[in-house]
Structures are given as C-alpha cells and as structure tokens.
Scaffold this motif. Structure first.
Motif, PDB file in Angstrom:
ATOM      1  N   ALA A 246       0.859  -1.180   0.000  1.00  0.00           N
ATOM      2  CA  ALA A 246       0.000   0.000   0.000  1.00  0.00           C
ATOM      3  C   ALA A 246       0.895   1.230   0.000  1.00  0.00           C
ATOM      4  CB  ALA A 246      -0.910   0.001   1.221  1.00  0.00           C
ATOM      5  N   VAL A 247       0.639   2.127  -0.940  1.00  0.00           N
ATOM      6  CA  VAL A 247       1.423   3.349  -1.079  1.00  0.00           C
ATOM      7  C   VAL A 247       0.449   4.490  -1.356  1.00  0.00           C
ATOM      8  CG1 VAL A 247       3.276   4.491  -2.371  1.00  0.00           C
ATOM      9  CG2 VAL A 247       3.328   2.028  -2.091  1.00  0.00           C
ATOM     10  N   ARG A 248       0.712   5.624  -0.750  1.00  0.00           N
ATOM     11  CA  ARG A 248      -0.128   6.796  -1.001  1.00  0.00           C
ATOM     12  C   ARG A 248       0.130   7.328  -2.417  1.00  0.00           C
ATOM     13  NH1 ARG A 248      -3.787   8.283   2.886  1.00  0.00           N
ATOM     14  NH2 ARG A 248      -3.056   7.746   4.964  1.00  0.00           N
ATOM     15  N   GLY A 249      -0.957   7.650  -3.100  1.00  0.00           N
ATOM     16  CA  GLY A 249      -0.838   8.227  -4.437  1.00  0.00           C
ATOM     17  C   GLY A 249      -0.120   9.562  -4.374  1.00  0.00           C
ATOM     18  N   ARG A 250       0.767   9.797  -5.309  1.00  0.00           N
ATOM     19  CA  ARG A 250       1.577  11.009  -5.269  1.00  0.00           C
ATOM     20  C   ARG A 250       0.768  12.256  -5.569  1.00  0.00           C
ATOM     21  NH1 ARG A 250       2.310   8.003  -9.459  1.00  0.00           N
ATOM     22  NH2 ARG A 250       2.471   8.834 -11.568  1.00  0.00           N
ATOM     23  N   LYS A 251      -0.375  12.120  -6.220  1.00  0.00           N
ATOM     24  CA  LYS A 251      -1.232  13.277  -6.498  1.00  0.00           C
ATOM     25  C   LYS A 251      -2.461  13.292  -5.604  1.00  0.00           C
ATOM     26  CE  LYS A 251       0.259  13.565 -11.288  1.00  0.00           C
ATOM     27  NZ  LYS A 251      -0.118  13.425 -12.686  1.00  0.00           N
ATOM     28  N   SER A 252      -3.126  12.141  -5.470  1.00  0.00           N
ATOM     29  CA  SER A 252      -4.383  12.081  -4.716  1.00  0.00           C
ATOM     30  C   SER A 252      -4.169  11.965  -3.211  1.00  0.00           C
ATOM     31  CB  SER A 252      -5.222  10.883  -5.174  1.00  0.00           C
ATOM     32  OG  SER A 252      -4.602   9.667  -4.755  1.00  0.00           O
ATOM     33  N   GLY A 253      -3.044  11.363  -2.813  1.00  0.00           N
ATOM     34  CA  GLY A 253      -2.820  11.105  -1.395  1.00  0.00           C
ATOM     35  C   GLY A 253      -3.599   9.909  -0.881  1.00  0.00           C
ATOM     36  N   GLU A 254      -4.379   9.265  -1.735  1.00  0.00           N
ATOM     37  CA  GLU A 254      -5.163   8.094  -1.333  1.00  0.00           C
ATOM     38  C   GLU A 254      -4.289   6.848  -1.404  1.00  0.00           C
ATOM     39  OE1 GLU A 254      -8.791   7.742  -3.526  1.00  0.00           O
ATOM     40  OE2 GLU A 254      -9.202   9.889  -3.385  1.00  0.00           O
ATOM     41  N   TRP A 255      -4.620   5.863  -0.542  1.00  0.00           N
ATOM     42  CA  TRP A 255      -3.889   4.605  -0.550  1.00  0.00           C
ATOM     43  C   TRP A 255      -4.162   3.860  -1.847  1.00  0.00           C
ATOM     44  CZ3 TRP A 255      -0.049   3.583   2.553  1.00  0.00           C
ATOM     45  CH2 TRP A 255      -0.008   4.155   3.817  1.00  0.00           C
ATOM     46  N   ARG A 256      -3.113   3.360  -2.463  1.00  0.00           N
ATOM     47  CA  ARG A 256      -3.183   2.513  -3.654  1.00  0.00           C
ATOM     48  C   ARG A 256      -2.528   1.190  -3.286  1.00  0.00           C
ATOM     49  NH1 ARG A 256      -6.864   5.353  -6.286  1.00  0.00           N
ATOM     50  NH2 ARG A 256      -6.173   7.465  -6.740  1.00  0.00           N
ATOM     51  N   THR A 257      -3.105   0.085  -3.711  1.00  0.00           N
ATOM     52  CA  THR A 257      -2.564  -1.220  -3.333  1.00  0.00           C
ATOM     53  C   THR A 257      -2.272  -2.064  -4.567  1.00  0.00           C
ATOM     54  OG1 THR A 257      -4.769  -2.198  -3.107  1.00  0.00           O
ATOM     55  CG2 THR A 257      -3.773  -1.233  -1.120  1.00  0.00           C
ATOM     56  N   THR A 258      -1.284  -2.941  -4.398  1.00  0.00           N
ATOM     57  CA  THR A 258      -0.922  -3.890  -5.437  1.00  0.00           C
ATOM     58  C   THR A 258      -0.215  -5.073  -4.788  1.00  0.00           C
ATOM     59  OG1 THR A 258       0.114  -4.120  -7.616  1.00  0.00           O
ATOM     60  CG2 THR A 258       1.358  -2.899  -5.952  1.00  0.00           C
ATOM     61  N   PRO A 259      -0.397  -6.286  -5.313  1.00  0.00           N
ATOM     62  CA  PRO A 259       0.355  -7.419  -4.774  1.00  0.00           C
ATOM     63  C   PRO A 259       1.815  -7.350  -5.219  1.00  0.00           C
ATOM     64  CG  PRO A 259      -1.008  -8.139  -6.598  1.00  0.00           C
ATOM     65  CD  PRO A 259      -1.331  -6.688  -6.361  1.00  0.00           C
ATOM     66  N   VAL A 260       2.714  -7.718  -4.322  1.00  0.00           N
ATOM     67  CA  VAL A 260       4.144  -7.726  -4.627  1.00  0.00           C
ATOM     68  C   VAL A 260       4.771  -9.004  -4.074  1.00  0.00           C
ATOM     69  CG1 VAL A 260       4.435  -5.216  -4.705  1.00  0.00           C
ATOM     70  CG2 VAL A 260       4.696  -6.421  -2.528  1.00  0.00           C
ATOM     71  N   ASN A 261       5.933  -9.340  -4.620  1.00  0.00           N
ATOM     72  CA  ASN A 261       6.723 -10.462  -4.116  1.00  0.00           C
ATOM     73  C   ASN A 261       7.807  -9.901  -3.218  1.00  0.00           C
ATOM     74  OD1 ASN A 261       5.353 -12.473  -5.619  1.00  0.00           O
ATOM     75  ND2 ASN A 261       6.560 -11.975  -7.416  1.00  0.00           N
TER      76      ASN A 261
ATOM     77  N   TRP B  62       2.937   2.116  -8.881  1.00  0.00           N
ATOM     78  CA  TRP B  62       3.388   1.915  -7.501  1.00  0.00           C
ATOM     79  C   TRP B  62       4.847   2.335  -7.354  1.00  0.00           C
ATOM     80  CZ3 TRP B  62       7.384  -0.990  -5.666  1.00  0.00           C
ATOM     81  CH2 TRP B  62       7.813  -2.126  -6.365  1.00  0.00           C
ATOM     82  N   VAL B  63       5.640   2.131  -8.398  1.00  0.00           N
ATOM     83  CA  VAL B  63       7.043   2.553  -8.361  1.00  0.00           C
ATOM     84  C   VAL B  63       7.125   4.074  -8.261  1.00  0.00           C
ATOM     85  CG1 VAL B  63       9.167   2.708  -9.730  1.00  0.00           C
ATOM     86  CG2 VAL B  63       7.960   0.518  -9.536  1.00  0.00           C
ATOM     87  N   ARG B  64       6.370   4.763  -9.089  1.00  0.00           N
ATOM     88  CA  ARG B  64       6.385   6.228  -9.057  1.00  0.00           C
ATOM     89  C   ARG B  64       5.893   6.759  -7.714  1.00  0.00           C
ATOM     90  NH1 ARG B  64       3.930   5.684 -14.855  1.00  0.00           N
ATOM     91  NH2 ARG B  64       5.849   5.676 -16.062  1.00  0.00           N
ATOM     92  N   ASN B  65       4.860   6.108  -7.168  1.00  0.00           N
ATOM     93  CA  ASN B  65       4.321   6.545  -5.875  1.00  0.00           C
ATOM     94  C   ASN B  65       5.298   6.297  -4.734  1.00  0.00           C
ATOM     95  OD1 ASN B  65       1.921   7.463  -6.986  1.00  0.00           O
ATOM     96  ND2 ASN B  65       0.843   5.539  -6.631  1.00  0.00           N
ATOM     97  N   ILE B  66       5.958   5.146  -4.734  1.00  0.00           N
ATOM     98  CA  ILE B  66       6.876   4.850  -3.631  1.00  0.00           C
ATOM     99  C   ILE B  66       8.136   5.710  -3.717  1.00  0.00           C
ATOM    100  CG2 ILE B  66       8.302   2.925  -4.480  1.00  0.00           C
ATOM    101  CD1 ILE B  66       7.429   1.490  -1.802  1.00  0.00           C
ATOM    102  N   ARG B  67       8.529   6.068  -4.936  1.00  0.00           N
ATOM    103  CA  ARG B  67       9.650   7.006  -5.078  1.00  0.00           C
ATOM    104  C   ARG B  67       9.292   8.359  -4.463  1.00  0.00           C
ATOM    105  NH1 ARG B  67      10.843   5.544 -11.293  1.00  0.00           N
ATOM    106  NH2 ARG B  67      12.505   4.006 -10.953  1.00  0.00           N
ATOM    107  N   ALA B  68       8.073   8.810  -4.710  1.00  0.00           N
ATOM    108  CA  ALA B  68       7.642  10.115  -4.207  1.00  0.00           C
ATOM    109  C   ALA B  68       7.462  10.111  -2.696  1.00  0.00           C
ATOM    110  CB  ALA B  68       6.334  10.538  -4.883  1.00  0.00           C
ATOM    111  N   SER B  69       6.976   8.989  -2.152  1.00  0.00           N
ATOM    112  CA  SER B  69       6.660   8.944  -0.719  1.00  0.00           C
ATOM    113  C   SER B  69       7.806   8.408   0.132  1.00  0.00           C
ATOM    114  CB  SER B  69       5.419   8.081  -0.483  1.00  0.00           C
ATOM    115  OG  SER B  69       5.696   6.728  -0.814  1.00  0.00           O
ATOM    116  N   GLY B  70       8.683   7.600  -0.470  1.00  0.00           N
ATOM    117  CA  GLY B  70       9.783   7.015   0.278  1.00  0.00           C
ATOM    118  C   GLY B  70       9.395   5.802   1.100  1.00  0.00           C
ATOM    119  N   GLY B  71       8.148   5.360   0.967  1.00  0.00           N
ATOM    120  CA  GLY B  71       7.720   4.189   1.724  1.00  0.00           C
ATOM    121  C   GLY B  71       6.243   3.932   1.571  1.00  0.00           C
TER     122      GLY B  71
END
Length: 147
Positions: free
Chosen positions: A38-53, A72-81
């Motif tokens: 789960a990562v916050r959207g870089r524009k919306s600030g809403e939680w976005r989810t995706t399955p990962v390994n 999710w990559v772009r969002n996690i880069r922007a949020s750092g976590g």
C-alpha cells in the motif's frame, strides 16, 4: 530494453492472477512471500494497493518491479515508503532505490525464485543471466531495499 521509462501493462490473465494473490494476502495467506503493498498516491494522497513479491537476500528485504516503472514505483519514489500488508498485519516500511550497478545479484535471485511467474517480463533472461546481461536491463527494473 535499456529504458528507464519501461512499463508493461498487465494482460487480463495477469490482472486475474494479481487479484487472486492480493485476495489471499488480504486473508493472511502468502504465496511464496507475497504481500499487498500500500502506497499513497503522489497526487491524490489516497492509498493505492498492489500485490508484490517480498524477497529476502542475505537478510535484506527487497521489492522488485518486473513490469518496470509502474504507478506503484512512481508513488513509492515520491513517498519514500508505504505499508506491507498480510491479513491484519500492517508493516510500515521505508525504501531506498538501488543503483543499477547494485541490481544484478538481486535480479538474479528474483528470477531464481519467481522466474516461473515473471520470467516473461525479462525478455529471454533467466537465473543464469550474466552480470553484464542483467546490468544492461537494470534501468528497466526498479529495485527497492526495505529498511
């Protein structure tokens, strides 16, 4: 494939598989280390989810993006976590993106463990790929160290 904008859109079969893996993870069942990221959207600030390994190599945990520079990559880069979720367990995480030069051993391990699932995204490379081959494709495969 040496592209820092590489992104492969999931096909219908991939989307169904991802929904199944995510549904199991939400119920607390992990398939070979799967989690819901789960990562916050870089524009919306809403939680976005995706399955990962989720992968552990020599005691260090990593996330690899086999489809490239996804949302999710772009969002996690922007949020750092974000958060790793499995059932009711929620683990806040911070991440550091690996430099391309540091990716080959992680990508090789990833292919060894999940090549059956994600190998087609690596366009002919497998766990036997040389460091040079993996370095050549590294820009297209974001890798994040958790911690």
């Amino acid at each position: 494939m040496n592209d820092t904008t590489r992104y492969l859109v999931p096909e219908a079969v991939d989307a169904r598989f991802n929904r199944m893996v995510a549904a199991l993870a939400r119920r607390g069942i992990s398939l070979m280390g799967s989690r819901v990221l789960a990562v916050r959207g870089r524009k919306s600030g809403e939680w976005r989810t995706t399955p990962v390994n989720l992968m552990t190599v020599d005691g260090v945990r990593y996330l690899v993006a086999p489809r490239g520079h996804t949302q999710w990559v772009r969002n996690i880069r922007a949020s750092g976590g974000g958060e790793l979720r499995l059932g009711r367990r929620v683990e806040p995480i911070t991440v550091t993106e690996l430099a391309d030069a540091d990716k080959p051993p992680v990508l090789r391990y990833y292919l060894r463990k999940w090549g059956w699932e994600v190998g087609r995204f690596f366009e002919g490379l497998d766990k036997g790929a040389t460091d040079e081959e993996l370095l050549a494709v590294a820009p297209g495969f974001p890798v994040f160290r958790i911690g």
